[in-house]
Design an enzyme around this catalytic site. Structure first.
Site, PDB file in Angstrom:
ATOM      1  N   GLY A 153      35.996  43.726  42.826  1.00  0.00           N
ATOM      2  CA  GLY A 153      35.021  44.725  42.697  1.00  0.00           C
ATOM      3  C   GLY A 153      34.282  45.109  41.279  1.00  0.00           C
ATOM      4  CG  PHE A 154      35.946  45.335  38.575  1.00  0.00           C
ATOM      5  CD1 PHE A 154      36.925  45.963  37.053  1.00  0.00           C
ATOM      6  CD2 PHE A 154      37.092  44.617  38.854  1.00  0.00           C
ATOM      7  CE1 PHE A 154      38.645  45.892  37.547  1.00  0.00           C
ATOM      8  CE2 PHE A 154      38.313  44.254  38.746  1.00  0.00           C
ATOM      9  CZ  PHE A 154      39.021  44.842  38.098  1.00  0.00           C
ATOM     10  CG  HIS A 155      30.334  45.973  42.080  1.00  0.00           C
ATOM     11  ND1 HIS A 155      31.334  44.982  42.441  1.00  0.00           N
ATOM     12  CD2 HIS A 155      29.829  46.349  43.667  1.00  0.00           C
ATOM     13  CE1 HIS A 155      31.511  44.653  43.836  1.00  0.00           C
ATOM     14  NE2 HIS A 155      30.590  46.020  44.049  1.00  0.00           N
ATOM     15  CB  ALA A 156      28.502  51.416  40.859  1.00  0.00           C
TER      16      ALA A 156
END
Ligand code: T46
Length: 138
Positions: A52-55
């Site tokens: 992940g580590f995102h929007a």
């Protein structure tokens, strides 16, 4: 956009069970609050890996752990919320403007994701400072 839902909302899906076992049906704009444009799944995750580590700017998704377990940390730029997924009859809704990290994958974890749009790299915000700036600018 399903404006009536917030990132972190949990959807409960009725299980149709009989002596043979269990079945869950997921239908666009019925028990899934958007038209499903894409389905993908994450599995065989290496030990200790976080993803992940995102929007996303616009994407809506429902995450369902159909096997094993994992944890999802949601961050709206102000507060963090951690959700444990370990039951295929529950789905985690994640809308736009929400930083997410998936972690603590069990070896047998299969994380199924239903998405409202086709894959589009331009919808991702992959840097946390950019995410905070994006929220401020809106
Ligand atoms: C999300 C979380 C829950 C594609 O080509 N098509 C796709 O549909 C997806 C989802 C990914 N990709 C490519 C893009 C990267 O080169 O597959 C590679 C791995 O994707 P990423 O690093 O974005 O994977 P995760 O697990 O960090 O994030 C994924 C989704 O990308 C994201 O939308 O919300 O799962």
């Amino acid at each position: 956009m399903s404006l009536q839902y917030s990132s972190g909302d949990i959807f409960s899906f009725p299980t149709i069970g009989d002596e043979r076992g269990s079945l869950i049906s997921l239908e666009s704009e019925k028990n899934i609050p958007f038209k499903i444009a894409r389905v993908y799944y994450i599995f065989d995750t290496a030990n200790g890996v976080s993803r992940g580590f995102h929007a996303h700017k616009r994407l809506e998704q429902i995450l369902i752990c159909v096997s094993g377990s994992c944890e999802v940390v949601l961050d709206d730029g102000h507060q963090k919320k951690q959700v444990n997924l370990s039951d295929p009859s529950y789905g985690l809704y994640i809308g736009s403007d929400c930083w997410r990290v998936m972690k603590s994958f069990s070896k047998d974890c299969v994380l199924l994701v239903l998405a409202s749009s086709h894959y589009d790299e331009s919808d991702y915000i992959r840097n946390y400072d950019d995410f905070l700036s994006y929220l401020k600018e809106r």
